[in-house]
Design an enzyme around this catalytic site. Structure first.
Site, PDB file in Angstrom:
ATOM      1  CG  ASP A 261      44.899  59.408 -73.129  1.00 52.77           C
ATOM      2  OD1 ASP A 261      45.353  58.453 -73.791  1.00 52.77           O
ATOM      3  OD2 ASP A 261      44.503  60.217 -73.578  1.00 52.77           O
TER       4      ASP A 261
ATOM      5  CG  ASP B 124      47.592  61.071 -79.103  1.00 46.62           C
ATOM      6  OD1 ASP B 124      48.346  61.553 -78.695  1.00 46.62           O
ATOM      7  OD2 ASP B 124      46.849  60.295 -79.338  1.00 46.62           O
TER       8      ASP B 124
ATOM      9  N   GLY C  85      39.894  59.235 -78.549  1.00 45.05           N
ATOM     10  CA  GLY C  85      40.260  58.420 -77.917  1.00 45.05           C
ATOM     11  C   GLY C  85      39.568  57.183 -77.598  1.00 45.05           C
TER      12      GLY C  85
ATOM     13  NE  ARG D   6      44.944  54.820 -87.387  1.00 48.56           N
ATOM     14  CZ  ARG D   6      46.261  53.999 -88.068  1.00 48.56           C
ATOM     15  NH1 ARG D   6      46.765  52.799 -88.213  1.00 48.56           N
ATOM     16  NH2 ARG D   6      47.381  54.186 -87.514  1.00 48.56           N
TER      17      ARG D   6
ATOM     18  CG  ASN E   3      51.186  56.941 -85.342  1.00 45.54           C
ATOM     19  OD1 ASN E   3      51.751  55.954 -86.112  1.00 45.54           O
ATOM     20  ND2 ASN E   3      50.136  57.442 -85.822  1.00 45.54           N
TER      21      ASN E   3
ATOM     22  CG  ASP F 200      42.735  63.952 -72.907  1.00 47.74           C
ATOM     23  OD1 ASP F 200      42.486  64.403 -74.389  1.00 47.74           O
ATOM     24  OD2 ASP F 200      42.972  62.371 -73.525  1.00 47.74           O
TER      25      ASP F 200
END
Length: 266
Positions: A35, A37, A85, A88, A165, A221
């Site tokens: 992952d 972010d 996670g 959007r 993004n 995370d």
């Protein structure tokens, strides 16, 4: 729309000895699915701030219209419970449902300010990009060091992110060349992949690398991310605790939990 990159450092064509044990992983693993972010980049707080900015504007407008009290979006608890996670659109629906609000989906080209799931999501994305442009993108240096070690150990790597993004964040953080493949929110939209906690995106990354799930380690995370790793039957699921929730990560499917990936190097 699975994105392919050139071979990363220390892994010319994936040939040679593969040594997962040297990077703290189980024997038999051949690939790592990261992952982005919160695992490699410090953009989770930027995402949370953008979500808060967008939702607070919308909730304030709702409160003025209905006369109900304004209750702000909590960038800690609400972000972790409803948004972190997820894609959007799924994050938007999830949080609004927690407030008893149901909006039409609308379409991907809905303008900012339109009272649809896509309209709110597009507003959040605009706010996110503005913050990235203003503040840049920081990385977790020790976790990036770990990815370099993984490549030297002969394992292949993919980045798996719900964000549309993802490429822009990788480019800003200067870590694009570390990965063989990218599976992101754009891939999910193009390939009709379900978002986390469904394992679809991680399974797509494993296929793109030519691996079975059991040959791959997942690094996450977010609670929905480790759930996705467990649901996909991956060889190992490493929870990265950035929010003081080690037990919750274990309960949702992490094999082990670390506060930073460099801990796996011993």
């Amino acid at each position: 729309m699975i994105i392919t990159f050139g071979q990363g450092p220390g892994n010319a064509g994936g040939a040679g000895l593969v040594d997962p044990v040297s990077v703290g992983l189980n024997r038999g693993l051949r690939a790592c699915l990261f992952d982005l972010d919160g695992v490699l980049t410090k953009t989770a707080t930027v995402h949370a701030a953008a979500w808060k900015e967008m939702f607070d504007v919308y909730l304030y407008q709702c409160a003025r219209h209905t006369g109900a009290p304004f209750v702000a979006f909590d960038a800690g608890a609400d972000y972790a419970r409803y948004v972190d996670g997820k894609s959007r659109d799924d994050g938007t629906r999830s949080f609004l449902a927690s407030r008893g609000i149901i909006l039409p989906d609308g379409g991907p080209r809905d303008s900012v300010g339109t009272a649809t799931v896509h309209g709110l999501g597009n507003a959040k994305n605009e706010m996110m990009l503005r913050r990235m442009n203003e503040d840049g993108v920081e990385v977790f240096e020790e976790s990036v060091r770990y990815v370099h070690a993984v490549r030297r150990a002969g394992l292949r790597c993919a980045v798996v992110s719900s964000s549309t993004n993802c490429q822009a964040v990788q480019a800003a953080a200067k870590i694009e060349d570390l990965f063989d493949r990218r599976i992101d929110g754009l891939t999910a939209r193009h390939e009709n992949l379900l978002g986390k906690p469904a394992p679809d995106m991680f399974l797509a990354a494993a296929r793109a690398l030519g691996m079975n799930p059991g040959e791959c380690a997942v690094f996450e995370d977010a609670l929905v991310g480790v759930e996705a790793g467990r649901a996909g039957g991956f060889g190992q699921v490493i929870g990265v605790d950035r929010a003081g929730q080690p037990q919750a990560l274990m309960d949702h499917g992490a094999s082990i939990v670390v506060s930073d990936l460099a801990e796996l190097l011993g």
